[in-house]
Design a protein around this motif. Structure first.
Motif, PDB file in Angstrom:
ATOM      1  N   GLU A 193      28.180 -24.488  25.956  1.00 55.80           N
ATOM      2  CA  GLU A 193      26.959 -24.539  26.758  1.00 55.80           C
ATOM      3  C   GLU A 193      25.984 -23.435  26.351  1.00 55.80           C
ATOM      4  N   VAL A 194      26.519 -22.245  26.039  1.00 51.95           N
ATOM      5  CA  VAL A 194      25.664 -21.154  25.579  1.00 51.95           C
ATOM      6  C   VAL A 194      24.964 -21.543  24.279  1.00 51.95           C
ATOM      7  N   VAL A 195      25.744 -22.128  23.354  1.00 53.42           N
ATOM      8  CA  VAL A 195      25.203 -22.474  22.039  1.00 53.42           C
ATOM      9  C   VAL A 195      24.199 -23.608  22.132  1.00 53.42           C
ATOM     10  N   THR A 196      24.491 -24.597  22.944  1.00 54.06           N
ATOM     11  CA  THR A 196      23.625 -25.782  22.997  1.00 54.06           C
ATOM     12  C   THR A 196      22.512 -25.681  24.030  1.00 54.06           C
ATOM     13  N   GLY A 197      22.698 -24.834  25.045  1.00 53.77           N
ATOM     14  CA  GLY A 197      21.715 -24.766  26.113  1.00 53.77           C
ATOM     15  C   GLY A 197      20.954 -23.465  26.204  1.00 53.77           C
ATOM     16  N   SER A 198      21.677 -22.347  26.214  1.00 54.44           N
ATOM     17  CA  SER A 198      21.023 -21.056  26.448  1.00 54.44           C
ATOM     18  C   SER A 198      20.307 -20.531  25.209  1.00 54.44           C
ATOM     19  N   ILE A 199      20.987 -20.554  24.068  1.00 54.75           N
ATOM     20  CA  ILE A 199      20.394 -19.998  22.851  1.00 54.75           C
ATOM     21  C   ILE A 199      19.111 -20.738  22.453  1.00 54.75           C
ATOM     22  N   PRO A 200      19.075 -22.076  22.493  1.00 49.07           N
ATOM     23  CA  PRO A 200      17.816 -22.755  22.162  1.00 49.07           C
ATOM     24  C   PRO A 200      16.675 -22.439  23.119  1.00 49.07           C
ATOM     25  N   ALA A 201      16.981 -21.891  24.294  1.00 47.00           N
ATOM     26  CA  ALA A 201      15.917 -21.542  25.245  1.00 47.00           C
ATOM     27  C   ALA A 201      15.161 -20.286  24.846  1.00 47.00           C
ATOM     28  N   VAL A 202      15.666 -19.558  23.839  1.00 47.65           N
ATOM     29  CA  VAL A 202      14.991 -18.344  23.365  1.00 47.65           C
ATOM     30  C   VAL A 202      14.014 -18.731  22.257  1.00 47.65           C
ATOM     31  N   PRO A 203      12.720 -18.505  22.432  1.00 51.71           N
ATOM     32  CA  PRO A 203      11.755 -18.879  21.381  1.00 51.71           C
ATOM     33  C   PRO A 203      11.897 -17.974  20.163  1.00 51.71           C
ATOM     34  N   THR A 204      11.322 -18.401  19.049  1.00 50.54           N
ATOM     35  CA  THR A 204      11.460 -17.618  17.820  1.00 50.54           C
ATOM     36  C   THR A 204      10.760 -16.263  17.912  1.00 50.54           C
ATOM     37  N   ASN A 205       9.783 -16.135  18.817  1.00 44.15           N
ATOM     38  CA  ASN A 205       9.157 -14.823  18.988  1.00 44.15           C
ATOM     39  C   ASN A 205       9.843 -14.013  20.088  1.00 44.15           C
ATOM     40  N   GLY A 206      10.967 -14.535  20.634  1.00 43.62           N
ATOM     41  CA  GLY A 206      11.751 -13.791  21.601  1.00 43.62           C
ATOM     42  C   GLY A 206      12.835 -12.989  20.902  1.00 43.62           C
ATOM     43  N   ILE A 207      13.755 -12.437  21.688  1.00 42.15           N
ATOM     44  CA  ILE A 207      14.860 -11.644  21.140  1.00 42.15           C
ATOM     45  C   ILE A 207      16.156 -12.101  21.783  1.00 42.15           C
ATOM     46  N   LEU A 208      17.145 -12.361  20.940  1.00 47.39           N
ATOM     47  CA  LEU A 208      18.482 -12.755  21.373  1.00 47.39           C
ATOM     48  C   LEU A 208      19.478 -11.735  20.837  1.00 47.39           C
TER      49      LEU A 208
END
Length: 541
Positions: A193-208
């Motif tokens: 769920e983290v890989v498919t749901g949470s990580i894609p919610a971070v835009p490319t100009n964001g920080i993960l």
């Protein structure tokens, strides 16, 4: 970020213009020690010179330590932190995200914890504590509009910071996944769920930021680290979607030291530290010396906290990146056995010899099938290949065997291969394989009543096994990832296999070898160092 504000405890400016200038500077906010406070365990204290000294204070100004400063200098859009324990990265990120939410409008900042208890502690002791202990005149400028058990929403700019076990909806401008390796090991569904749901919610100009100690060679965290390490080694120019790897060894932490006069260190232990110095030079490009006091701390910690479990020390306090993944999780069946196998050189180059090849099969109840390719010579069990596939019929595997070009000895099948299947053919797997491979020898490995008995047989006979590191790479991964199922209700591992990570078929096929060897079935098809032309016995009778 550089260290213009490395001296702690600067006074908060009283001049309004100067205060406004300072608050506009992210470096000042994080490095001055004026804004944020943190709770510490009480055994470490930062003195006025910025160095660690003994103390008993439980609340200190936040001043990034050496590892945290290194991380801030290399901060990227997507970051993977592989680290030793207790370096304070969750604290750093909590302060960093809170600072971003306070000083930037309409931002969503989140931290994903491994479980509800961890989420509660992170929010209470790191996020909320840092906010509530801002200087009063600063906190009054940033009132909250909403406060609940896991989120602060600020009234002045509509930004928020939240700590939870999952985040899927909307955009997350700053996301931190804490102890992702443990999430992958214990909660694979949540990791997915983290890989498919949470990580894609971070835009490319964001920080993960994904951070963890290691938890074996399975799971998304391990895969991400492998890719990031390969990118680093090849000096690939990273895109905003590529992960930057950050590794922090125990010997890079200044406080990990003890008086060497108080801890006896063996020659074998000194040899280990000498090896680490060589590996750090070869793999990390660092010319290091692990001094006596550092060696003393490591040995004392291993003896006190991880006696008899050297692999746990590697996991929690790795000396170099590869060492962190030399172990599997607590619930893995073959953790210590695979370490011993690697230590004695059992994983390496194992070329095929001019001898017949045996195969050991497991045919899953769903759609998976795994096959090990084996030769025996002078007491050595040489595994020269491994193959698995999913969603294929028996003709696919037969074509794979024929493509190998081997002269086969005996094909060892699991007990249920003798069962007739209620289908159009009403024939057993063994009968169908005999039709597809006429003239080949097939035998059935008898059923054992207890899985643990088979596990012990694998451990017993693994001392004679040699696995080709390339041709058996996937199979080795399956053995090292074969784990017990985790019971969430009881918070413990059971004695039943966890079939969710795809390792069961490969491990069960390997177990057919150990069970056959235990029963003397291999002796019946090999005599001394050569194979004799004799039909194998029917082990079903």
């Amino acid at each position: 970020m550089a260290g213009r504000y490395e001296q702690p405890l600067l006074p908060l400016p009283t001049d309004a213009a100067e205060l406004a200038r300072c608050l506009a500077d992210p470096e000042w906010r994080l490095f001055s020690g004026c804004l944020y406070k943190i709770m510490v365990k009480g055994d470490d204290k930062i003195g006025p010179d910025g160095q660690i000294e003994e103390g008993d204070s439980y609340v200190l100004p936040f001043l990034p330590n050496r590892a945290q400063r290194r991380f801030l200098k290399r901060l990227w859009h997507r970051n993977l932190i592989l680290k030793a324990r207790q370096l304070g990265f969750t604290t750093l990120i909590a302060v960093l995200w809170l600072d971003h939410a306070l000083f930037n409008a309409d931002q969503r900042c989140g931290i994903i914890a491994q479980d509800r208890d961890s989420a509660k502690v992170i929010f209470r002791d790191k996020v909320r504590f840092a906010y509530e202990n801002l200087p009063e005149q600063i906190r009054e400028r940033f009132p909250t509009r909403e406060e609940n058990a896991d989120e602060l929403v600020f009234a002045h700019n509509n930004s928020s910071i939240r700590v939870a076990t999952s985040m899927r909806s909307g955009t997350i401008h700053r996301l931190h996944v804490s102890e992702f390796g443990k999430i992958c090991a214990k909660f694979p569904d949540k990791a997915h769920e983290v890989v498919t749901g949470s990580i894609p919610a971070v835009p490319t100009n964001g920080i993960l930021v994904i951070e963890s100690t290691a938890e074996g060679r399975e799971g998304e965290f391990f895969k991400m680290v492998q890719i990031a390490e390969a990118n680093h080694a090849s000096r690939k120019k990273l895109t905003p979607r590529d992960y930057r790897i950050h590794f922090y060894a125990w010997w890079q932490e200044p406080k990990y030291r003890l008086d060497s006069r108080t801890v006896p260190i063996s020659q074998e232990e000194h040899a280990y530290f000498d090896m680490v110095e060589v590996v750090a030079k070869a793999s990390m490009g660092l010319d290091i010396k692990i001094d006596p006091d550092q060696r003393a701390w490591y040995v004392a910690t291993k003896r006190a906290d991880f006696s008899g479990a050297e692999e746990k020390m590697w996991q929690e306090y790795p000396s170099f990146p590869a060492e962190a993944f030399q172990i599997s999780t607590e619930g893995n069946w073959y953790a210590k056995d695979m370490i011993a196998l690697r230590k004695r050189g059992g994983v390496g180059r194992v070329p095929a010899l001019d001898l017949p090849v045996n195969t050991f099969w497991d045919i899953g109840n769903s759609d998976g099938c795994a096959i090990w390719f084996h030769q025996e010579m002078r007491g050595e069990d040489r595994f020269i290949g491994y193959y698995e596939a999913h969603g294929e019929d028996l003709r696919h595997y037969v074509a794979e065997l024929r493509a190998k070009g081997y002269v086969f000895g005996t094909h060892f099948l699991p007990h249920d291969a003798a069962h007739k299947r209620l289908s159009d053919f009403n024939r057993s797997t063994q009968e169908m394989l005999q039709d597809l491979l006429p003239g080949e020898h097939f035998v059935i490995v008898p059923l054992i009543t207890e899985l643990v008995t088979g596990i012990q047989q694998v451990r017993k006979h693994m001392k004679s096994a040699f696995l080709d590191e390339t041709a058996c790479a996937k199979g080795i991964q399956r053995l090292e990832g074969y784990r017990k199922r985790f019971n969430r209700a009881d918070n413990r591992f059971t004695n039943q296999p966890d079939k969710a990570n795809g390792c069961s078929e490969g491990a069960d096929a390997f177990r057919q070898w150990a069970q056959a060897k235990e029963l003397g079935m291999l002796d019946s098809v090999t005599r001394k160092t050569t194979y004799e032309e004799a039909p194998p016995p029917d082990w079903r009778t």
